[in-house]
Write an enzyme that holds these catalytic residues in place. Structure first.
Site, PDB file in Angstrom:
ATOM      1  CB  SER A   1     143.064  18.854   7.652  1.00  0.00           C
ATOM      2  OG  SER A   1     144.254  18.298   7.119  1.00  0.00           O
TER       3      SER A   1
ATOM      4  CG  HIS B   1     142.681  16.217   3.386  1.00  0.00           C
ATOM      5  ND1 HIS B   1     143.370  17.086   2.579  1.00  0.00           N
ATOM      6  CD2 HIS B   1     143.040  16.516   4.659  1.00  0.00           C
ATOM      7  CE1 HIS B   1     144.128  17.867   3.337  1.00  0.00           C
ATOM      8  NE2 HIS B   1     143.944  17.541   4.598  1.00  0.00           N
TER       9      HIS B   1
END
Length: 277
Positions: free
Chosen positions: A51, A258
């Site tokens: 990711s 993230h």
């Protein structure tokens, strides 16, 4: 990866890490100069990984990527936009592990591939479960990080060997850029930052250092380019006023921990660009 973390590497708990000083034989550590790749018009580029490479957290996901959540703001796409390579393919996918990269992504490579990028390893050591433990059960956070550290030291090296050997076999003519993960927290700002305790944040940062050291060592074993993003994120971690990382996002939990679009554009992209040549 879908929230990834990760020896504790001795170094001053900092304000700002002087980071890893281990340079495995053959690994090139950025931001030092590296040999340039071929002119972009002759580059056939394939982006692999989890990711952090697909761009989770950066928004603007392509519908065709489904649950892989590939973002048009991901560093690989930004590089392709700026350099117009002969071909560009991203098969990076949220949640990817070394084994799923081998089984589901390496088929995108060929002898004509000249440039490869990858982030991988966080999901192999259970980053998402570690973060869940740290956020929901803070008292057990350090223990969870210790378990991930053990996996990073004992299992991950072989897993990284497998994926990097696979890349070399399937794309023998490619320049392979292996990127790592940023530290999550600016510990110098921790006292005024709500959320996890400083001791838990310290454990998580040290876990990230260990994960990155194993990635660096693996890149060195295969003569790949190791691209370190930790320094690039300095001053832009969680607890900083201009963070390039999402903290816990209850509206979209997958984005938690993230890089934001700025983290991709100002954190990962310049480091990868320097490595790609």
């Amino acid at each position: 990866m879908r929230i990834a973390v990760p020896r504790r590497i001795s170094r001053p708990v900092r304000s700002r890490p002087a980071w890893l000083a281990i340079i495995a034989a053959g690994a090139l550590v950025l931001p030092f100069a590296v040999a340039p790749a071929a002119s972009a018009s002759s580059v056939n580029y394939v982006a692999l990984g989890d990711s952090y490479s697909s761009g989770v957290g950066a928004g603007s996901y392509t519908s065709s990527s489904g649950s892989c959540d590939r973002s048009t703001n991901a560093y690989s796409q930004l590089w392709a936009n700026a350099n117009s390579p002969a071909s560009y393919t991203s098969v990076a996918c949220s949640g990817a592990t070394t084994s799923s990269v081998i089984s589901g992504q390496l088929s995108a490579l060929s002898s004509s591939t000249t440039l490869v990028s990858i982030t991988v390893g966080g999901n192999d050591i259970g980053f998402s479960s570690v973060m869940e433990t740290c956020v929901l059960e803070g008292w057990d956070c350090v223990s969870a990080v210790d378990t991930a550290d053990s996996e990073a030291q004992n299992q991950l090296p072989g897993e990284l060997n497998s994926v990097l050997a696979g890349i070399k076999a399937d794309a023998p003519n490619a320049r392979v850029v292996v990127l790592d993960y940023p530290e999550l927290y600016d510990l110098s700002q921790s006292s005024g930052c709500v959320g996890l305790s400083t001791s838990n944040r310290t454990a998580l940062n040290q876990g990230a250092q260990l994960l990155d050291s194993e990635i660096q060592a693996a890149a060195g074993r295969y003569g790949d380019v190791f691209a370190d993003v930790q320094g690039q994120f300095a001053g832009h971690e969680i607890c900083d006023s201009s963070s390039w990382l999402h903290s816990v996002n209850i509206l979209d939990i997958s984005e938690s921990y993230h890089p934001t679009a700025s983290g991709q554009a100002d954190g990962y992209y310049p480091v990868f660009s320097a490595a790609a040549g």
